[in-house]
Motif scaffolding. Structure first.
Motif, PDB file in Angstrom:
ATOM      1  N   GLN A 161       2.170 -25.807   0.378  1.00 17.64           N
ATOM      2  CA  GLN A 161       2.563 -27.171   0.010  1.00 17.64           C
ATOM      3  C   GLN A 161       3.018 -27.037  -1.197  1.00 17.64           C
ATOM      4  O   GLN A 161       2.447 -26.866  -2.250  1.00 17.64           O
ATOM      5  N   TYR A 162       4.351 -27.342  -1.469  1.00  9.90           N
ATOM      6  CA  TYR A 162       5.329 -27.030  -2.961  1.00  9.90           C
ATOM      7  C   TYR A 162       4.862 -28.240  -3.614  1.00  9.90           C
ATOM      8  O   TYR A 162       4.606 -27.928  -4.931  1.00  9.90           O
ATOM      9  N   GLY A 163       4.422 -29.354  -3.306  1.00  6.34           N
ATOM     10  CA  GLY A 163       3.969 -30.407  -4.039  1.00  6.34           C
ATOM     11  C   GLY A 163       2.625 -30.220  -4.869  1.00  6.34           C
ATOM     12  O   GLY A 163       2.413 -30.381  -5.884  1.00  6.34           O
ATOM     13  N   GLU A 164       1.835 -29.289  -4.034  1.00  3.34           N
ATOM     14  CA  GLU A 164       0.524 -29.064  -4.678  1.00  3.34           C
ATOM     15  C   GLU A 164       0.750 -27.845  -5.696  1.00  3.34           C
ATOM     16  O   GLU A 164       0.095 -27.811  -6.905  1.00  3.34           O
ATOM     17  N   ALA A 165       1.797 -26.836  -5.592  1.00  3.30           N
ATOM     18  CA  ALA A 165       2.038 -26.082  -6.594  1.00  3.30           C
ATOM     19  C   ALA A 165       2.668 -26.639  -7.839  1.00  3.30           C
ATOM     20  O   ALA A 165       2.427 -26.386  -9.074  1.00  3.30           O
ATOM     21  N   MET A 166       3.450 -27.786  -7.704  1.00  3.27           N
ATOM     22  CA  MET A 166       4.096 -28.426  -8.569  1.00  3.27           C
ATOM     23  C   MET A 166       3.001 -29.180  -9.459  1.00  3.27           C
ATOM     24  O   MET A 166       3.061 -29.418 -10.595  1.00  3.27           O
ATOM     25  N   ARG A 167       2.049 -29.936  -8.937  1.00  2.00           N
ATOM     26  CA  ARG A 167       0.610 -30.602  -9.533  1.00  2.00           C
ATOM     27  C   ARG A 167       0.254 -29.445 -10.308  1.00  2.00           C
ATOM     28  O   ARG A 167      -0.414 -29.874 -11.479  1.00  2.00           O
ATOM     29  N   HIS A 168      -0.231 -28.265  -9.686  1.00  2.00           N
ATOM     30  CA  HIS A 168      -0.706 -27.347 -10.497  1.00  2.00           C
ATOM     31  C   HIS A 168      -0.203 -26.823 -12.040  1.00  2.00           C
ATOM     32  O   HIS A 168      -0.889 -26.710 -13.029  1.00  2.00           O
ATOM     33  N   LEU A 169       1.077 -26.714 -11.821  1.00  4.21           N
ATOM     34  CA  LEU A 169       2.127 -26.546 -13.120  1.00  4.21           C
ATOM     35  C   LEU A 169       2.166 -27.831 -14.013  1.00  4.21           C
ATOM     36  O   LEU A 169       1.775 -27.463 -14.991  1.00  4.21           O
ATOM     37  N   ARG A 170       1.961 -29.068 -13.468  1.00  3.21           N
ATOM     38  CA  ARG A 170       1.928 -30.193 -14.361  1.00  3.21           C
ATOM     39  C   ARG A 170       0.526 -30.147 -15.099  1.00  3.21           C
ATOM     40  O   ARG A 170       0.348 -30.757 -16.176  1.00  3.21           O
ATOM     41  N   ASP A 171      -0.495 -29.598 -14.498  1.00  5.55           N
ATOM     42  CA  ASP A 171      -2.070 -29.489 -15.243  1.00  5.55           C
ATOM     43  C   ASP A 171      -2.017 -28.565 -15.903  1.00  5.55           C
ATOM     44  O   ASP A 171      -2.984 -28.663 -16.737  1.00  5.55           O
ATOM     45  N   THR A 172      -1.134 -27.341 -15.689  1.00  2.76           N
ATOM     46  CA  THR A 172      -1.546 -26.091 -16.694  1.00  2.76           C
ATOM     47  C   THR A 172      -0.625 -25.729 -17.828  1.00  2.76           C
ATOM     48  O   THR A 172      -0.987 -25.214 -18.546  1.00  2.76           O
ATOM     49  N   LEU A 173       0.668 -26.256 -17.497  1.00  2.87           N
ATOM     50  CA  LEU A 173       1.800 -25.696 -18.130  1.00  2.87           C
ATOM     51  C   LEU A 173       1.469 -26.636 -19.767  1.00  2.87           C
ATOM     52  O   LEU A 173       1.142 -27.702 -19.625  1.00  2.87           O
ATOM     53  N   PRO A 174       1.774 -26.201 -20.926  1.00  2.09           N
ATOM     54  CA  PRO A 174       1.463 -27.037 -22.086  1.00  2.09           C
ATOM     55  C   PRO A 174       2.574 -28.049 -22.487  1.00  2.09           C
ATOM     56  O   PRO A 174       3.799 -27.792 -21.754  1.00  2.09           O
ATOM     57  N   PRO A 175       2.482 -29.214 -23.031  1.00  2.05           N
ATOM     58  CA  PRO A 175       3.472 -30.059 -23.221  1.00  2.05           C
ATOM     59  C   PRO A 175       5.191 -29.412 -23.643  1.00  2.05           C
ATOM     60  O   PRO A 175       5.981 -30.139 -23.396  1.00  2.05           O
ATOM     61  N   GLU A 176       4.944 -28.452 -24.375  1.00  2.00           N
ATOM     62  CA  GLU A 176       6.282 -27.881 -25.145  1.00  2.00           C
ATOM     63  C   GLU A 176       7.076 -26.852 -23.888  1.00  2.00           C
ATOM     64  O   GLU A 176       8.136 -26.488 -24.129  1.00  2.00           O
ATOM     65  N   ALA A 177       6.499 -26.696 -22.645  1.00  2.00           N
ATOM     66  CA  ALA A 177       7.020 -25.816 -21.850  1.00  2.00           C
ATOM     67  C   ALA A 177       8.400 -26.287 -21.145  1.00  2.00           C
ATOM     68  O   ALA A 177       8.474 -27.802 -21.192  1.00  2.00           O
ATOM     69  N   ILE A 178       9.504 -25.547 -21.069  1.00  4.44           N
ATOM     70  CA  ILE A 178      10.855 -25.987 -20.694  1.00  4.44           C
ATOM     71  C   ILE A 178      10.942 -25.774 -19.249  1.00  4.44           C
ATOM     72  O   ILE A 178      10.625 -24.515 -18.647  1.00  4.44           O
ATOM     73  N   VAL A 179      11.320 -26.807 -18.410  1.00 11.05           N
ATOM     74  CA  VAL A 179      11.422 -26.494 -17.056  1.00 11.05           C
ATOM     75  C   VAL A 179      12.954 -26.658 -16.854  1.00 11.05           C
ATOM     76  O   VAL A 179      13.668 -27.369 -17.270  1.00 11.05           O
ATOM     77  N   CYS A 180      13.515 -25.701 -15.969  1.00 11.04           N
ATOM     78  CA  CYS A 180      14.958 -25.624 -15.522  1.00 11.04           C
ATOM     79  C   CYS A 180      15.303 -25.696 -14.199  1.00 11.04           C
ATOM     80  O   CYS A 180      14.395 -25.275 -13.375  1.00 11.04           O
ATOM     81  N   ASN A 181      16.271 -26.305 -13.677  1.00 14.61           N
ATOM     82  CA  ASN A 181      16.722 -26.537 -12.146  1.00 14.61           C
ATOM     83  C   ASN A 181      18.125 -26.748 -11.993  1.00 14.61           C
ATOM     84  O   ASN A 181      18.636 -27.180 -13.079  1.00 14.61           O
ATOM     85  N   GLY A 182      18.736 -26.259 -11.163  1.00 21.08           N
ATOM     86  CA  GLY A 182      20.091 -26.588 -10.548  1.00 21.08           C
ATOM     87  C   GLY A 182      20.017 -27.571  -9.503  1.00 21.08           C
ATOM     88  O   GLY A 182      19.373 -28.909 -10.020  1.00 21.08           O
ATOM     89  N   ALA A 183      20.629 -27.583  -8.515  1.00 23.40           N
ATOM     90  CA  ALA A 183      20.801 -28.884  -7.390  1.00 23.40           C
ATOM     91  C   ALA A 183      20.200 -28.377  -6.259  1.00 23.40           C
ATOM     92  O   ALA A 183      20.440 -27.381  -5.877  1.00 23.40           O
ATOM     93  N   GLY A 184      19.583 -29.269  -5.576  1.00 21.52           N
ATOM     94  CA  GLY A 184      19.194 -29.078  -4.129  1.00 21.52           C
ATOM     95  C   GLY A 184      18.002 -29.954  -3.991  1.00 21.52           C
ATOM     96  O   GLY A 184      17.336 -30.486  -4.783  1.00 21.52           O
ATOM     97  N   ASN A 185      17.514 -29.992  -2.819  1.00 19.34           N
ATOM     98  CA  ASN A 185      16.450 -30.996  -2.550  1.00 19.34           C
ATOM     99  C   ASN A 185      15.155 -30.441  -3.067  1.00 19.34           C
ATOM    100  O   ASN A 185      14.041 -31.080  -3.327  1.00 19.34           O
ATOM    101  N   TYR A 186      15.063 -29.127  -3.333  1.00 20.09           N
ATOM    102  CA  TYR A 186      13.800 -28.371  -3.852  1.00 20.09           C
ATOM    103  C   TYR A 186      13.611 -29.172  -5.141  1.00 20.09           C
ATOM    104  O   TYR A 186      12.704 -29.172  -5.769  1.00 20.09           O
ATOM    105  N   ALA A 187      14.713 -29.588  -6.050  1.00 19.42           N
ATOM    106  CA  ALA A 187      14.312 -30.093  -7.232  1.00 19.42           C
ATOM    107  C   ALA A 187      13.883 -31.440  -7.316  1.00 19.42           C
ATOM    108  O   ALA A 187      13.094 -32.189  -8.130  1.00 19.42           O
ATOM    109  N   THR A 188      13.783 -32.168  -5.937  1.00 19.21           N
ATOM    110  CA  THR A 188      13.093 -33.521  -6.077  1.00 19.21           C
ATOM    111  C   THR A 188      11.505 -33.451  -6.137  1.00 19.21           C
ATOM    112  O   THR A 188      11.009 -34.273  -6.833  1.00 19.21           O
ATOM    113  N   TRP A 189      10.746 -32.534  -5.910  1.00 17.75           N
ATOM    114  CA  TRP A 189       9.582 -32.187  -6.091  1.00 17.75           C
ATOM    115  C   TRP A 189       9.247 -32.081  -7.502  1.00 17.75           C
ATOM    116  O   TRP A 189       8.303 -32.455  -8.249  1.00 17.75           O
TER     117      TRP A 189
END
Length: 560
Positions: free
Chosen positions: A367-395
């Motif tokens: 469940q990709y959404g749950e993985a994303m929620r885990h990162l939301r809850d654990t990564l510090p505010p200063e963490a940098i997230v990067c992405n290209g393009a595709g449906n995967y980025a919607t999550w």
């Protein structure tokens, strides 16, 4: 007065970069600019050698986004330059300052279609803000300093400088150009007063932030302004880092997969204030949120580029200003009492939280959404997230919450392959900050070779590869328009975890939701560049629906 000495064109180029405060550059080496490479040998400039010019240019774009100064990229002529065009297009549509230096054939060989010769004014004239070819080494300081100004000033963007090979070994005795700071257009006091009057009479105001040229001071000032006026603040497509998501005035991002309640707020706003945002096709939901040319809303458009004001939407009030100067001018404004829309602003934030809180369950053990929620809850505010393009980025855009400026690197141009090179640059620029790149299986292999750059320079990024065995966005559109007729969208992928290990990094495969968190922790603990190969069920095509549901709906429409 310092006595001038004769310098080669190559040395002059490097000295101008130093004079402009350039910390690091990216490149793919070429014989067409060997004199520059030689001058870099003794310079205090960090040189990142990349594996493809497209990746190098995207890294330079990331530098421009992070610093506000032009990212610098060197490539060789012909195929090297055209490979770099991907990064140029991103910088153009994302309003990022970037300077691409391109080796060129010798002056005496031009117009003969010499080896790898191109007319760069013709090749890049529709992408870059300015394209110049330097024919005289003595003009290098003048033209490079002008390039820095053009790249940063007004609406930022890319500049291309072609360097004939013989100019780089030619000598000249000229001084360096001074450090360039872009002009800062400031709003007229009368316009600020008009804006205050519009807010005084408003019932349903909304602010949308976007674009570039933001600073920490502008960020903090916009938060303070929103608090004084209890204003709901939205952010444009892939610009969610411009306002803290945990702030009670945040209404969400106006992008792909838009919250219907936020879309309604944009349409129903009586005063709509765009600060830096252009509201192009993606954030405007294909130009449906704001009427063209005369918006239903009373539109206030704030932008540092005069040519952008009224280019698509005719505003009731146009203000030529950078975000910083605009926010500074707002510091004197304050409502006499609590605005009538204050409770609705709270509702807007509650709607955002409800939209982003609980991921929907979709087919498959991961469940990709749950993985994303885990990162939301654990990564510090200063963490940098990067992405290209595709449906995967919607999550990522939906479930991750950005809380600091400068923590999102993503192309508004929709260019695939951006996440990995952007992450390499971000981690090099900020080594003490966690940096995570997200990529689909199709997106990753467009610039996944820059993982080798991360390994070479010991840059411990973490790449989350979301593998569903297809070009997911195109397959989604395909099922919607031509249900059941799958063509050219299937992919047979390698073992991405083994790919990471082959380069000398850390690699793991994740097939179940519960395996993601410990795998991510091990990737961090490894201290190496890492890839987590996450297997996503092909049916899980967006955070809200499946391929079967899209196909079934399309067949029903056709049957009707």
């Amino acid at each position: 007065m310092t006595e001038l000495t004769s310098r080669t064109g190559g040395q002059l180029i490097v000295d101008q970069l130093r004079a402009q405060g350039t910390e690091r550059i990216t490149c793919v080496p070429g014989e067409s600019y060997l004199a520059v490479l030689d001058a870099l040998h003794d310079a205090d400039i960090d040189v990142l050698v990349c594996r493809n010019e497209g990746g190098a240019a995207m890294m330079a774009d990331a530098y421009g986004k992070l610093t506000g100064r032009p990212g610098i990229c060197f490539v060789t002529r012909g195929p090297g330059a055209t490979n770099a065009s991907h990064g140029l297009h991103i910088a153009a549509q994302d309003s990022t300052p970037l300077i691409l230096f391109v080796g060129q054939v010798e002056r005496g060989m031009r117009e003969r279609e010499a080896f790898q010769e191109l007319d760069y004014r013709a090749a890049f004239g529709s992408i870059a803000k300015w394209v110049v070819e330097i024919d005289d080494a003595a003009r290098i300081p003048e033209l490079v300093s002008r390039a820095f100004r053009v790249a940063m000033q007004g609406r930022p963007g890319p500049v291309v400088i072609a360097l004939p090979e013989d100019v780089l070994v030619e000598t000249a005795t000229v001084p360096d150009a001074p450090y360039v700071a872009p002009a800062e257009p400031f709003p007229h006091p009368a316009d600020v007063a008009r804006l205050a009057g519009l807010l005084e009479g408003a019932e349903r105001p909304l602010v949308i932030l976007g674009g570039s040229r933001w600073t920490d001071a502008a960020y903090a000032g916009m938060v303070a302004f929103s608090e004084r006026y209890h204003l709901p603040i939205a952010t444009s497509f892939r610009r969610a880092h411009l306002f803290p998501a945990d702030h009670p005035n945040y209404a969400g991002d106006v992008g792909i997969g838009l919250n219907p309640k936020l879309a309604a707020r944009v349409k129903e706003a009586d005063v709509l204030i765009l600060v830096g945002a252009r509201m192009s096709e993606m954030p405007s939901s294909s130009y449906t949120l704001i009427d063209i040319p005369a918006p239903r809303q009373t539109l206030v458009q704030v932008h540092p580029g005069a040519e952008e004001l009224g280019r698509v939407y005719q505003p009731a009030l146009a203000i030529e200003a950078t975000p910083g100067s605009f926010v500074a001018a707002l510091s004197a404004l304050s409502p006499g009492q609590t605005p009538r829309w204050a409770e609705d602003t709270k509702t807007a934030h509650a709607d955002y939280l409800a939209w982003t809180e609980q991921p929907s369950a979709l087919p498959g053990p991961f469940q990709y959404g749950e993985a994303m929620r885990h990162l939301r809850d654990t990564l510090p505010p200063e963490a940098i997230v990067c992405n290209g393009a595709g449906n995967y980025a919607t999550w990522l855009h939906r479930y991750y919450r950005l809380r600091q400026r400068g923590t999102q690197l993503a192309p508004t141009s929709g260019s695939m392959g951006y996440g990995v090179p952007a992450a390499v640059m971000a981690k090099r620029q900020k080594p003490d900050v966690p940096v995570v790149a997200f990529a689909g299986d199709g997106c990753f292999l467009m610039n996944g070779q820059e993982f080798a750059t991360a390994v070479q320079y010991d840059i411990p990024i973490i790449v989350v590869v979301v593998d569903n065995g297809m070009y997911g966005t195109i397959r989604m559109h395909q099922e919607r328009e031509y249900p059941g007729r799958i063509s050219a969208t299937r992919l047979k992928n390698p073992d991405f975890a083994a790919y990471a290990r082959a380069f000398g990094g850390h690699g793991e495969t994740v097939e179940r939701t519960e395996d993601f968190a410990p795998a991510f922790a091990r990737a961090v603990a490894s201290g190496l560049p890492a890839i987590l190969h996450c297997k996503l069920d092909p049916e899980a095509i967006t955070p809200m629906t499946t391929l079967t549901a899209i196909r079934t709906a399309a067949l029903a429409r056709q049957g009707a």
